[in-house]
Scaffold this motif. Structure first.
Motif, PDB file in Angstrom:
ATOM      1  N   VAL A   1       0.816  -1.210   0.000  1.00 13.58           N
ATOM      2  CA  VAL A   1       0.000   0.000   0.000  1.00 13.58           C
ATOM      3  C   VAL A   1       0.852   1.265   0.000  1.00 13.58           C
ATOM      4  O   VAL A   1       0.346   2.382  -0.111  1.00 13.58           O
ATOM      5  CB  VAL A   1      -0.939  -0.008   1.234  1.00 13.58           C
ATOM      6  CG1 VAL A   1      -0.163   0.349   2.514  1.00 13.58           C
ATOM      7  CG2 VAL A   1      -2.129   0.925   1.045  1.00 13.58           C
ATOM      8  N   GLU A   2       2.180   1.100   0.093  1.00 14.17           N
ATOM      9  CA  GLU A   2       3.070   2.248   0.314  1.00 14.17           C
ATOM     10  C   GLU A   2       2.982   3.307  -0.792  1.00 14.17           C
ATOM     11  O   GLU A   2       2.835   4.502  -0.515  1.00 14.17           O
ATOM     12  CB  GLU A   2       4.511   1.777   0.452  1.00 14.17           C
ATOM     13  CG  GLU A   2       5.498   2.924   0.711  1.00 14.17           C
ATOM     14  CD  GLU A   2       6.925   2.444   0.842  1.00 14.17           C
ATOM     15  OE1 GLU A   2       7.828   3.298   0.819  1.00 14.17           O
ATOM     16  OE2 GLU A   2       7.152   1.216   0.951  1.00 14.17           O
ATOM     17  N   LYS A   3       3.075   2.897  -2.053  1.00 15.97           N
ATOM     18  CA  LYS A   3       3.102   3.881  -3.137  1.00 15.97           C
ATOM     19  C   LYS A   3       1.801   4.669  -3.224  1.00 15.97           C
ATOM     20  O   LYS A   3       1.804   5.875  -3.461  1.00 15.97           O
ATOM     21  CB  LYS A   3       3.405   3.189  -4.464  1.00 15.97           C
ATOM     22  CG  LYS A   3       4.849   2.714  -4.578  1.00 15.97           C
ATOM     23  CD  LYS A   3       5.141   2.117  -5.942  1.00 15.97           C
ATOM     24  CE  LYS A   3       6.582   1.621  -6.009  1.00 15.97           C
ATOM     25  NZ  LYS A   3       6.889   0.997  -7.324  1.00 15.97           N
ATOM     26  N   VAL A   4       0.681   3.971  -3.026  1.00 17.57           N
ATOM     27  CA  VAL A   4      -0.610   4.671  -3.025  1.00 17.57           C
ATOM     28  C   VAL A   4      -0.661   5.648  -1.859  1.00 17.57           C
ATOM     29  O   VAL A   4      -1.142   6.782  -2.003  1.00 17.57           O
ATOM     30  CB  VAL A   4      -1.781   3.668  -2.939  1.00 17.57           C
ATOM     31  CG1 VAL A   4      -3.100   4.403  -2.770  1.00 17.57           C
ATOM     32  CG2 VAL A   4      -1.821   2.802  -4.184  1.00 17.57           C
ATOM     33  N   GLY A   5      -0.156   5.226  -0.700  1.00 20.07           N
ATOM     34  CA  GLY A   5      -0.127   6.107   0.456  1.00 20.07           C
ATOM     35  C   GLY A   5       0.665   7.374   0.192  1.00 20.07           C
ATOM     36  O   GLY A   5       0.238   8.483   0.565  1.00 20.07           O
ATOM     37  N   ARG A   6       1.802   7.229  -0.468  1.00 19.74           N
ATOM     38  CA  ARG A   6       2.622   8.405  -0.795  1.00 19.74           C
ATOM     39  C   ARG A   6       1.888   9.314  -1.788  1.00 19.74           C
ATOM     40  O   ARG A   6       1.951  10.546  -1.675  1.00 19.74           O
ATOM     41  CB  ARG A   6       3.960   7.959  -1.377  1.00 19.74           C
ATOM     42  CG  ARG A   6       4.896   7.300  -0.368  1.00 19.74           C
ATOM     43  CD  ARG A   6       6.196   6.899  -1.048  1.00 19.74           C
ATOM     44  NE  ARG A   6       7.087   6.188  -0.165  1.00 19.74           N
ATOM     45  CZ  ARG A   6       7.960   6.762   0.664  1.00 19.74           C
ATOM     46  NH1 ARG A   6       8.002   8.084   0.746  1.00 19.74           N
ATOM     47  NH2 ARG A   6       8.748   6.040   1.428  1.00 19.74           N
ATOM     48  N   GLU A   7       1.232   8.704  -2.766  1.00 19.67           N
ATOM     49  CA  GLU A   7       0.482   9.497  -3.747  1.00 19.67           C
ATOM     50  C   GLU A   7      -0.609  10.322  -3.076  1.00 19.67           C
ATOM     51  O   GLU A   7      -0.926  11.419  -3.536  1.00 19.67           O
ATOM     52  CB  GLU A   7      -0.141   8.582  -4.795  1.00 19.67           C
ATOM     53  CG  GLU A   7       0.860   7.985  -5.762  1.00 19.67           C
ATOM     54  CD  GLU A   7       0.203   7.025  -6.739  1.00 19.67           C
ATOM     55  OE1 GLU A   7      -1.037   6.851  -6.638  1.00 19.67           O
ATOM     56  OE2 GLU A   7       0.906   6.449  -7.591  1.00 19.67           O
ATOM     57  N   LYS A   8      -1.184   9.797  -2.016  1.00 23.64           N
ATOM     58  CA  LYS A   8      -2.276  10.489  -1.316  1.00 23.64           C
ATOM     59  C   LYS A   8      -1.760  11.397  -0.209  1.00 23.64           C
ATOM     60  O   LYS A   8      -2.541  11.882   0.620  1.00 23.64           O
ATOM     61  CB  LYS A   8      -3.251   9.459  -0.744  1.00 23.64           C
ATOM     62  CG  LYS A   8      -3.918   8.569  -1.802  1.00 23.64           C
ATOM     63  CD  LYS A   8      -4.717   9.386  -2.803  1.00 23.64           C
ATOM     64  CE  LYS A   8      -5.388   8.482  -3.837  1.00 23.64           C
ATOM     65  NZ  LYS A   8      -6.136   9.273  -4.852  1.00 23.64           N
ATOM     66  N   GLY A   9      -0.446  11.620  -0.175  1.00 25.08           N
ATOM     67  CA  GLY A   9       0.101  12.611   0.755  1.00 25.08           C
ATOM     68  C   GLY A   9       0.632  12.070   2.058  1.00 25.08           C
ATOM     69  O   GLY A   9       1.067  12.850   2.915  1.00 25.08           O
ATOM     70  N   LEU A  10       0.622  10.766   2.233  1.00 28.29           N
ATOM     71  CA  LEU A  10       1.150  10.194   3.467  1.00 28.29           C
ATOM     72  C   LEU A  10       2.666  10.098   3.335  1.00 28.29           C
ATOM     73  O   LEU A  10       3.181   9.547   2.362  1.00 28.29           O
ATOM     74  CB  LEU A  10       0.546   8.811   3.696  1.00 28.29           C
ATOM     75  CG  LEU A  10       0.747   8.170   5.079  1.00 28.29           C
ATOM     76  CD1 LEU A  10       0.123   9.029   6.155  1.00 28.29           C
ATOM     77  CD2 LEU A  10       0.139   6.768   5.106  1.00 28.29           C
ATOM     78  N   SER A  11       3.366  10.646   4.306  1.00 28.28           N
ATOM     79  CA  SER A  11       4.829  10.665   4.229  1.00 28.28           C
ATOM     80  C   SER A  11       5.427   9.684   5.218  1.00 28.28           C
ATOM     81  O   SER A  11       4.868   9.408   6.273  1.00 28.28           O
ATOM     82  CB  SER A  11       5.368  12.071   4.503  1.00 28.28           C
ATOM     83  OG  SER A  11       5.016  12.491   5.811  1.00 28.28           O
ATOM     84  N   LEU A  12       6.575   9.156   4.835  1.00 32.79           N
ATOM     85  CA  LEU A  12       7.310   8.221   5.684  1.00 32.79           C
ATOM     86  C   LEU A  12       8.520   8.940   6.238  1.00 32.79           C
ATOM     87  O   LEU A  12       9.425   9.329   5.486  1.00 32.79           O
ATOM     88  CB  LEU A  12       7.739   6.992   4.879  1.00 32.79           C
ATOM     89  CG  LEU A  12       8.553   5.926   5.619  1.00 32.79           C
ATOM     90  CD1 LEU A  12       7.731   5.324   6.744  1.00 32.79           C
ATOM     91  CD2 LEU A  12       9.007   4.838   4.662  1.00 32.79           C
ATOM     92  N   SER A  13       8.540   9.154   7.545  1.00 32.68           N
ATOM     93  CA  SER A  13       9.665   9.838   8.168  1.00 32.68           C
ATOM     94  C   SER A  13      10.782   8.849   8.454  1.00 32.68           C
ATOM     95  O   SER A  13      10.600   7.642   8.406  1.00 32.68           O
ATOM     96  CB  SER A  13       9.223  10.509   9.476  1.00 32.68           C
ATOM     97  OG  SER A  13       8.705   9.545  10.373  1.00 32.68           O
ATOM     98  N   GLY A  14      11.947   9.371   8.752  1.00 29.56           N
ATOM     99  CA  GLY A  14      13.096   8.525   9.032  1.00 29.56           C
ATOM    100  C   GLY A  14      14.271   8.905   8.152  1.00 29.56           C
ATOM    101  O   GLY A  14      14.119   9.524   7.094  1.00 29.56           O
ATOM    102  N   ALA A  15      15.446   8.558   8.587  1.00 31.39           N
ATOM    103  CA  ALA A  15      16.663   8.937   7.883  1.00 31.39           C
ATOM    104  C   ALA A  15      16.826   8.132   6.602  1.00 31.39           C
ATOM    105  O   ALA A  15      16.504   6.952   6.545  1.00 31.39           O
ATOM    106  CB  ALA A  15      17.866   8.727   8.790  1.00 31.39           C
ATOM    107  N   ALA A  16      17.325   8.800   5.568  1.00 32.84           N
ATOM    108  CA  ALA A  16      17.664   8.123   4.329  1.00 32.84           C
ATOM    109  C   ALA A  16      18.936   7.308   4.535  1.00 32.84           C
ATOM    110  O   ALA A  16      19.690   7.549   5.478  1.00 32.84           O
ATOM    111  CB  ALA A  16      17.865   9.153   3.226  1.00 32.84           C
ATOM    112  N   PRO A  17      19.191   6.304   3.681  1.00 34.98           N
ATOM    113  CA  PRO A  17      20.436   5.544   3.801  1.00 34.98           C
ATOM    114  C   PRO A  17      21.645   6.464   3.822  1.00 34.98           C
ATOM    115  O   PRO A  17      21.748   7.376   3.000  1.00 34.98           O
ATOM    116  CB  PRO A  17      20.418   4.671   2.538  1.00 34.98           C
ATOM    117  CG  PRO A  17      18.970   4.517   2.207  1.00 34.98           C
ATOM    118  CD  PRO A  17      18.339   5.818   2.592  1.00 34.98           C
TER     119      PRO A  17
END
Length: 374
Positions: free
Chosen positions: A215-231
């Motif tokens: 569901v992640e990509k759809v969540g991002r499309e709808k404005g849901l952001s995933l916090s946390g440090a990038a690699p």
């Protein structure tokens, strides 16, 4: 003796030019063309780097021999060089050794995982799938298409024979069934539906491997952001360069924890409880269901949970399970079987949370049982 030291220093300067060419090509717009470039070093480039380090070792030893041993130099500087030389050489040899040590890692983030990928990610067929070549005409044999993400593709497994798709084909009988694996790392439901439609073989059976992050990509499309440090986001300055470009520090870095699972868990929980996101995700699933209906194929869905949070995963994905059941899809459950597998045996390794061969065996067994009933 002085002249020999000077010639070694001159050679080290020339090696310095080669060092920049090999380790910092991007800074000078130099590109190497091979599969996986520039994210990873192929076998030939790693061998070249190994020879570079060996040449450097020879010059360091030469300077040490003529500058300290043969000249019988004494004093603080001589003592420092005597201590530093074996330490530097040890680190160089460790760097060479770790250039050939594979270790699977989620997302192929580490240099060790890039080595693993080059060594074990085969075969790859003409369509780009980690699978055997497609035979379009197989009279009398039923065609099974397994669609999914990296869990289906077999990320972290050293042989395709360990995957649930290949084990399922063995159980069904290769004389009667052909199982094709359409798993792609990072795939989402929308992409999977498209790849099913474009695949040159029409299925008698479809197996959907589902993971909560679908569901992640759809969540991002709808404005849901995933916090946390990038690699590598926790590294700055010279340390970042050291870890990103060299194998020994990179290996050490990835043995340490860097991102918390709780951040992603919160993202997933929000996505499945947000009706806007969930409905958009179910619309993507409807395309796959429509393809199933158009081909008359029997469809199974196997839900792989977060392997250390079984009950929570089941709660998150229940709306998806209910939707698929309502549309004629047989949902194959795993949680009771996974719970009996020790946690360390569920995944392929310390740095890779993908399903182990044991887990894939469980999936193959459950799918086979479900297909027998039908």
């Amino acid at each position: 003796m002085t002249s020999k030291i000077v010639t070694s220093i001159i050679r080290i300067i020339f090696l310095g030019v080669l060092f920049i060419f090999l380790f910092y090509p991007d800074r000078f717009h130099i590109t190497f063309e091979y599969p996986g470039a520039p994210q990873s070093d192929n076998w030939h480039l790693r061998v070249t780097k190994s020879f570079f380090w060996l040449l450097l070792v020879i010059e360091i030893l030469r300077i040490f021999y003529y500058g300290v041993v043969k000249s019988k130099a004494k004093g603080i500087l001589a003592n420092i060089v005597t201590i530093a030389t074996p330490l530097i050489i040890t680190l160089i040899f460790l760097e060479i050794i770790f250039m050939y040590i594979p270790q699977s890692h989620e997302g192929v983030l580490s240099k060790a995982s890039q080595i693993w990928w080059e060594k074990y990610w085969n075969p790859v067929n003409q369509l780009g799938y980690h699978d055997k070549e497609v035979e379009k005409t197989q009279a009398g044999k039923k065609q099974v298409l397994v669609i999914g993400d990296s869990f289906a593709a077999g990320h972290g497994l050293k042989s395709v024979t360990e995957r649930f798709s290949d084990q399922l084909e063995d159980k069904l009988g290769k004389s009667q069934y052909t199982v094709y694996n359409l798993g792609v790392s990072g795939a989402d439901t929308r992409d999977e539906a498209k790849r099913l439609e474009e695949f040159p073989v029409k299925p008698d059976v479809i197996v959907l491997q589902y993971f909560p992050n679908d569901v992640e990509k759809v969540g991002r499309e709808k404005g849901l952001s995933l916090s946390g440090a990038a690699p590598y986001g926790d590294l700055k300055g010279p340390m970042a360069t050291l870890v990103k470009r060299f194998y020994l520090p990179n290996f050490i870095y990835w043995q340490l924890p860097h991102t918390g699972f709780s951040t992603f868990e919160k993202f997933v929980q929000t996505a499945y409880t947000d009706t806007t996101i969930l409905n958009a995700h179910l619309r993507d699933l409807s395309e796959m269901v429509a393809y199933k209906d158009s081909t008359g194929a029997k469809m199974y869905a196997v839900f792989i949970p977060f392997l250390f949070q079984l009950d929570k995963s089941a709660g998150y994905t229940k709306p998806v399970e209910d939707y698929l059941r309502a549309h004629g899809v047989t949902v194959v459950t795993l949680n009771d079987g996974i719970a009996k597998i020790p946690e360390k045996d569920r995944v392929v390794g310390k740095n890779d949370g993908h399903g182990s061969a044991v887990l894939n065996g469980l999936i193959a067994d459950r799918l086979f049982e479900a297909m027998k009933k039908n």
